[in-house]
Design a protein around this motif. Sequence first.
Motif, short mmCIF file in Angstrom:
data_model
loop_
_atom_site.label_atom_id
_atom_site.label_comp_id
_atom_site.label_asym_id
_atom_site.label_seq_id
_atom_site.Cartn_x
_atom_site.Cartn_y
_atom_site.Cartn_z
N GLU A 262 22.90 -104.57 51.18
CA GLU A 262 22.92 -105.32 50.19
C GLU A 262 24.56 -105.51 50.20
N MET A 263 24.63 -106.10 48.82
CA MET A 263 26.85 -105.57 48.31
C MET A 263 26.30 -104.69 48.59
N LEU A 264 27.71 -103.82 47.64
CA LEU A 264 28.05 -102.46 46.92
C LEU A 264 29.03 -102.82 45.81
N LEU A 265 28.88 -102.25 44.70
CA LEU A 265 29.80 -102.60 43.21
C LEU A 265 30.06 -100.73 42.82
N VAL A 266 31.52 -100.88 42.27
CA VAL A 266 31.92 -99.05 41.97
C VAL A 266 32.21 -99.30 40.80
N GLU A 267 31.19 -98.52 39.98
CA GLU A 267 31.25 -98.14 38.62
C GLU A 267 30.58 -99.64 38.10
N GLY A 268 29.73 -100.06 38.42
CA GLY A 268 28.78 -101.27 37.75
C GLY A 268 28.84 -102.39 37.75
N ARG A 269 30.32 -102.71 38.71
CA ARG A 269 31.57 -104.10 38.43
C ARG A 269 31.59 -104.35 40.42
N LYS A 270 31.49 -105.32 40.13
CA LYS A 270 31.79 -106.23 41.67
C LYS A 270 33.23 -105.47 42.08
N MET A 271 34.01 -105.56 43.27
CA MET A 271 34.43 -104.81 43.49
C MET A 271 35.67 -106.18 43.77
N SER A 272 36.92 -105.51 43.07
CA SER A 272 38.28 -106.68 43.24
C SER A 272 39.66 -106.08 43.10
N LYS A 273 40.50 -107.08 43.21
CA LYS A 273 42.23 -106.10 42.81
C LYS A 273 42.11 -106.65 41.37
N SER A 274 41.86 -107.83 41.16
CA SER A 274 41.76 -107.98 39.89
C SER A 274 41.34 -106.96 38.74
N LEU A 275 40.44 -106.81 38.93
CA LEU A 275 39.39 -105.63 38.44
C LEU A 275 40.57 -103.87 38.43
N GLY A 276 40.97 -104.04 39.55
CA GLY A 276 41.64 -102.72 39.26
C GLY A 276 40.71 -101.90 39.84
N ASN A 277 39.48 -102.44 40.84
CA ASN A 277 38.67 -101.65 41.02
C ASN A 277 38.17 -101.29 42.45
N PHE A 278 39.54 -101.88 43.30
CA PHE A 278 39.35 -101.90 44.47
C PHE A 278 39.25 -100.83 45.44
N VAL A 279 38.71 -100.35 46.61
CA VAL A 279 38.57 -98.91 47.05
C VAL A 279 38.85 -99.23 49.14
N THR A 280 39.33 -98.31 49.13
CA THR A 280 39.39 -98.35 50.47
C THR A 280 38.77 -97.41 50.88
N VAL A 281 38.47 -97.11 52.16
CA VAL A 281 37.64 -96.00 52.81
C VAL A 281 38.93 -94.69 52.86
N ARG A 282 40.48 -95.22 53.28
CA ARG A 282 41.78 -94.95 53.18
C ARG A 282 42.22 -93.83 51.89
N ASP A 283 41.78 -94.79 50.45
CA ASP A 283 42.48 -94.53 49.32
C ASP A 283 40.93 -93.06 48.99
N LEU A 284 39.89 -93.02 49.31
CA LEU A 284 38.92 -91.84 49.02
C LEU A 284 39.43 -90.88 49.96
N LEU A 285 39.98 -90.84 51.04
CA LEU A 285 39.67 -89.90 52.31
C LEU A 285 41.20 -89.29 51.19
N ASP A 286 42.06 -90.60 50.41
CA ASP A 286 44.02 -90.01 51.14
C ASP A 286 44.15 -88.92 49.55
N ARG A 287 42.53 -88.91 48.90
CA ARG A 287 42.56 -88.59 47.65
C ARG A 287 41.58 -86.83 47.61
N GLY A 288 41.65 -87.01 48.66
CA GLY A 288 40.58 -85.64 48.90
C GLY A 288 39.23 -86.13 48.72
N VAL A 289 38.60 -86.82 49.58
CA VAL A 289 36.96 -87.27 48.76
C VAL A 289 36.97 -87.38 50.29
#
Length: 467
Positions: A262-289
């Motif tokens: 099934e699909m993935l949400l981010v903080e309860g919302r569909k992930m999209s650039k227009s919503l500002g919640n589009f997250v790549t794996v590299r974004d998280l790794l670069d933030r220290g996650v």
Amino acid sequence: MTTIRLTNSLTRRKEVFVPLDPANVRMYVCGPTVYDRAHLGNARPVVVFDTLFRLLRHVHGADHVTYVRNITDVDDKINARAAETGRPIRAITDETIRWFHEDTAALGALPPTHEPRATDHIPGMIDLIAALLARGHAYEAAGHVLFRVRSFGEYGALSGRSPDDMIAGARVEVAPWKEDPLDFVLWKPSDPSLPGWDSPWGRGRPGWHIECSAMARALLGESFDIHGGGLDLLFPHHENEIAQSRCAHPEGRFARVWLHNEMLLVEGRKMSKSLGNFVTVRDLLDRGVPGEVVRLVLLGTHYRSPTDWTDRKRAEAETTLRRWRAAASGLAPGAPDPAVVAALADDLNTPAAIAALHALHGAGNGPALLASAALLGLLTPELGGWEEAAPADSTLLATLRERLIAARQDARRTRDFAEVDRLKAALLAAGVEVRMGRDDVELRPGPALDEDALRRIAPGRRPEHAP
């Protein structure tokens, strides 16, 4: 031997998995289209099917499982990226493949047995299209070759819809030269600005669906055990794969078991650039996650249910993994716990497997914890080391939380809330959610957390707590 049960999207039932050949269990999973970084939604099937790969290897033996995950390196999105940047297509695809390998390795994914590039299998695609034409399942029109959907009587079995119920244009390309709106492209012409290969139908390039059929046949045969991918691929991509493969090679059955995450949400919302919640794996790794933390969050929900990436889950996963790694430090792995194996064998029930890992930790059974977690790709040496450092943002956020609490107490006394408003605005701009209750303040870092911005929040003497 452990009995594995999997929910087959084709039959809509949970079934006992019996491989065609126990000495060579074969699985095909749709891989990336290489034009950009992998986002969190792309990461979910990587982690899900890597976990299934690990289970199959555990049950049948590492030398008896063949896992194919393709790379789509010919696609109109890639062409558009090349036109946009002025870079050669090969430079874009090679770079993106390298990024994908780095990011999936950081998530603890094992390399598949084979990782074919579509551009290396063009002759096989041409042969498959020729077979479809010869059998009357395809036709030429306006320089294209198209699959004749209504020539395959079982079309729609996977998605559970008949061709008459499918809405033309919803997820199909409508063109005046099609015999039927549902017919899909097998081969299309290329002008000099686009990549192309010589074929009996002129210089052109393959349609999207044909590549998986050709690569699966080349590496796994005309019948194989499992085909996986995200739920968004079920129709039309997987439906079309079945139709063209079965029609070109009616002696085979293509994939016997179909699995879809099934699909993935981010903080309860569909992930999209227009919503500002589009997250790549590299974004998280670069933030220290840590990649291991991302993996545990993704495994925390059953693959057949939507999963929600939240910062609370990230924090809980990090705390859990720190505890598990501390408990197992310096120990040699033992044997996997039967409860963990049984949970995974029951339709890849990762939440139940994680619950069993918690029980092992609670019982102080470090060796079994290590071995059992490895079946989920966790607590491996390759993913370790991050736990030795302090949590990336905990100290900084704690300091800022204290400053905000003190500023609010001052403001209640002076009735001047300017400093409170300034701190809240700065925290929100840095990607931190501010929750202010009557007696407490909670700071929750979001997926777009910017630690550098946190550090740039104007320093100064922290207001003293009001008496």
